[in-house]
Structures are given as structure tokens and as C-alpha cells.
Enzyme design. Structure first.
Site, short mmCIF file in Angstrom:
data_model
loop_
_atom_site.label_atom_id
_atom_site.label_comp_id
_atom_site.label_asym_id
_atom_site.label_seq_id
_atom_site.Cartn_x
_atom_site.Cartn_y
_atom_site.Cartn_z
N LYS A 166 49.65 41.70 45.83
CA LYS A 166 49.32 41.78 44.45
C LYS A 166 50.70 41.24 43.55
O LYS A 166 50.22 40.89 42.44
CB LYS A 166 49.08 43.36 44.10
CG LYS A 166 48.08 44.16 44.59
CD LYS A 166 46.76 43.45 44.12
CE LYS A 166 45.68 44.41 44.58
NZ LYS A 166 44.44 43.96 44.26
N GLU A 216 44.51 48.09 35.51
CA GLU A 216 43.76 49.12 36.32
C GLU A 216 44.34 49.08 37.80
O GLU A 216 44.96 48.13 38.20
CB GLU A 216 42.24 48.81 36.30
CG GLU A 216 41.86 48.04 37.52
CD GLU A 216 42.26 46.66 37.48
OE1 GLU A 216 42.60 45.76 38.37
OE2 GLU A 216 42.39 45.87 36.17
N SER A 269 47.76 42.44 54.01
CA SER A 269 47.83 42.39 52.44
C SER A 269 48.94 43.46 52.04
O SER A 269 49.14 43.32 50.92
CB SER A 269 46.52 42.48 51.99
OG SER A 269 45.82 43.89 52.51
#
Length: 400
Positions: free
Chosen positions: A104, A126, A389
Site C-alpha cells: 500500500k 478508506e 502483498s
């Protein structure tokens, strides 16, 4: 390092330029279905983003932060014991080793730099699993811009560690009890706030939402695939037979896939949050959904008998979302990528397996990709890359 990252200065699907038009379309999918109050801010954002991708000073600052702050390039690690058990050679793209513990941060650093150039005084975002929220709070703290993070109350409870991290970083965490109080509802709450405060900079975390967000997120995450492609060629002297990533909204997956889209010999697989892999109790949007307009874009979505968006379910908060990236919808329809539902039970087993075989505790989201790879590659003697991830610190205390 700079060679790998500098590839993101070009449209990462440039050889497939018919996939994406400047109106934000991937084939028939994408677009911007928004109220008038957001049309102008999004148009301004799209124009500014296009300008900055050609700005050498912006690119230099982004590359330097990825290298010296995030810690890129992330390693491509040959998982020897996992490979022996599966019967194929499996490499893990270690996005879990990035600062903040997930992919991210690539996107939040990029978007906060855009926000800074645009003079933003507030960031809103969010989050589901909390990794995007942590990465947003981190980037906002780095740039000195206040931020608000919207999160479903259910997700805030099951990802309490990340809530504490966001608050420590100075973010205001706003929980919502709407719907099932998960990621979909956090997006709804953030969008409602954005409609009321269009001067804010909305930092979307996945490759969803109205144009230009899918394009921006894909652009900033393409560093994953660019690195992985160069690394596998250096380490193995050839491209992999297959690549795997988990798919919720779709950002980590498109990040990896982008480096291999034009290599037709490389098979591409996405692992969806299957839940119980039955309609009504799943987050496998591309498996069970239908094309519809949802949260500002046209893509696949889980719908009820009346064609209205419905709730999703997955053990992984980051996959617990009824929509999907319009680019993934296009890749599914054109058969360039194949998507499969991975059940909660399968993901939990993979979570434990990777931890015990490699000493790497994966995020429960990433565990879906590990599970699919283990199933598809069993005794195939193939070469594959799995995008890890995120790390599983946030999931260790949960009782699955």
C-alpha cells in the site's frame, strides 16, 4: 534501482494502449459515475496527475522516497521449502518487507506527493484490513498533511492493531456502522465525506472508484511488476510460467500483473476472497458478480436478485469488498488473466503453511494467493511468482 523504478514513468500498459483510453476506460469498463460536485475536482486531479507523470522533479522525488524511505526494491525470494512441498519453484515478491508492511505504501507515497503539489490541506482515505490506512497516515505524517481514515466498525475490531498504528501516526480514525461495517461501507462513508468536502484530497487505496483513480493506483503500483520481471530474469534467466496475487479491489495484483501483461507465455492468476465460495457468502466478485455501476465506476460487482450491489464476505478484511478494479474486469473478459475463488479455510491453511515452512507470516489476504499457487502448481515443476502483498502481524492475534 533507479532503472527498475524509472519504468513507472511510462504508462505501464503502453503496449496495450487500446486497453485504456483517456476517459478512464478499460474496454467497456471504468469511467467516472459521480455527482456534479465531484466532476470538477476529479477532472482537475486527472489533469494534474497526467502533468506530474511527465514532470522530472516529481518523478525524482517519488523514486528517491521509494528507495530511501520505503526500502525498494523489495526482494524476490526463492521459497525453497514451500517449493519442495508444492513440486514447483515458487518465488515470493516480498512486499511485506516494505515500510509499513505492505504494498500500500507505494501508492500512498505517490498520491500524497500529488496532493502536496496540488496544495491539499486534508487527506481522506478508506481502509479495510488497515494497511492502506496505516500507509496513508504514514505518508501524510511524512508530508505534514492532516488526514482522516474511514473504517468499518467490524474491520476496526478485527484489525485493532492497525487502528492503534494509525492513531499513533496522527490520523483521525472514523468508524462507520453502516451495512456490515466493512470495507464497502468505509468507502461509502469516505465518498459521502468527499461529496460534502470536495476540497479534500481523497486518497483511494485500491484500483477501484471513478477515473482517474484506477489509472493512478495502477501507475504507482506498477513498480512491483517492473521489479519482479527484472529480478526473475536476473535470478532464473527466464520469465516465470505463472504469476499469482490476491485480488480484493485489485491494486497489489495489477501491480504485479503489469510487468507481465505483454508476455503471453506467462499465465496470470488472481485469487479472490471466496469466503464459503457460494453466492451470499463470498467476496469473489469476478467469479460470482455481474457488470454494474458501483462506487463511481463500471465493473463487476456482487449483486442481489434485483441487480443491486450486495454485501460480501471474506475472512480477509482487505478482500471483503463486493466490487473490483475495472482493469481486472477487462483482463477477465479478454481471458488474459484467470480468477479463482479461494475459500476462507484454504487461505487459513496457507497462512499456517507458509509460516511453518518459510518462517514468513503472511497477511491473510496474501495467503489466498499462496493457497491458489499451491493448488495450481502441485507437482507441475513450473516456475512461478507469488506476490506476498503484506505481512501477517495484524492477523496473528485473530482466532480464525
Amino acid at each position: 534501482m533507479e532503472t527498475i523504478i524509472s519504468n513507472i514513468q511510462h504508462e505501464f500498459v503502453q503496449p496495450l494502449s487500446n486497453m485504456l483510453k483517456y476517459n478512464g476506460r478499460y474496454g467497456e469498463y471504468g469511467g467516472a459515475y459521480v455527482p456534479d460536485v465531484l466532476a470538477k475536482p476529479l477532472e482537475r486531479l486527472a489533469n494534474e496527475f497526467d502533468r506530474l507523470t511527465k514532470d522530472s522533479s516529481f518523478q525524482k522525488e517519488f523514486v528517491q522516497l521509494l528507495k530511501h524511505y520505503v526500502g525498494r526494491p523489495s526482494p524476490l525470494y526463492r521459497a525453497k521449502r514451500l517449493s519442495e512441498q508444492v513440486g514447483s519453484t515458487i518465488y515470493l515478491k516480498r512486499e511485506d518487507l516494505n515500510h509499513t508492511g505492505a504494498h500500500k505504501i507505494n501508492n500512498t507515497i505517490g498520491q500524497v506527493l500529488v496532493a502536496k503539489r496540488m496544495g491539499a490541506t486534508e487527506i481522506i482515505a478508506e481502509t479495510g484490513a488497515g494497511q492502506h490506512g496505516v500507509a496513508t497516515a504514514t505518508a501524510a505524517a511524512l508530508m505534514g498533511i492532516p488526514c482522516k481514515i474511514f473504517m468499518g466498525a467490524k474491520d476496526a475490531e478485527r484489525q485493532a492493531l492497525n487502528v492503534r498504528r494509525m492513531k499513533l501516526l496522527g490520523a483521525e480514525v472514523i468508524t462507520t456502522t453502516m451495512g456490515t461495517a466493512t470495507l464497502k461501507d468505509a468507502v461509502d462513508a469516505a465518498l459521502m465525506y468527499y461529496i460534502e468536502h470536495p476540497e479534500s484530497f481523497y486518497l483511494l487505496g485500491s484500483q477501484v472508484g471513478p477515473h482517474p483513480y484506477p489509472r493512478m493506483v495502477g501507475y504507482f503500483q506498477s513498480v512491483i511488476g517492473n521489479e519482479a520481471r527484472e529480478q526473475i530474469l536476473m535470478q532464473e534467466g527466464r520469465l516465470p510460467n505463472a504469476i499469482f496475487a490476491c485480488v480484493g479491489g485489485g491494486s497489489n495484483a495489477i501491480g504485479l500483473f503489469s510487468g507481465f501483461l505483454n508476455d503471453v507465455e506467462v499465465e496470470i492468476y488472481g485469487a479472490e476472497g471466496g469466503g464459503e465460495a457460494i453466492p451470499g457468502n463470498t467476496a469473489a466478485t469476478l467469479t460470482f458478480g455481474k457488470p454494474t455501476v458501483f462506487q463511481g465506476t463500471l465493473s463487476y460487482c456482487l449483486v442481489d436478485d434485483n441487480g443491486n450491489p450486495c454485501e460480501s464476505h471474506s475472512v480477509a478484511a482487505g478482500l471483503d469488498y463486493p466490487g473490483i478494479s475495472p482493469q481486472h474486469a477487462y483482463l477477465k473478459d479478454t481471458s488474459r488473466a484467470k480468477y479463482f475463488a479461494v475459500t476462507d479455510t484454504e487461505a487459513i491453511k496457507a497462512f499456517e503453511m507458509l509460516s511453518q515452512l518459510e518462517g514468513i507470516i503472511p497477511a491473510i489476504e496474501s495467503s489466498h494467493a499462496v493457497a491458489l499457487a499451491a493448488k495450481m502448481l502441485k507437482n507441475k515443476n513450473q516456475l512461478a511468482i507469488v506476490n506476498l502483498s503484506g505481512r501477517g502481524d495484524k492477523d496473528v492475534e485473530r482466532e480464525f
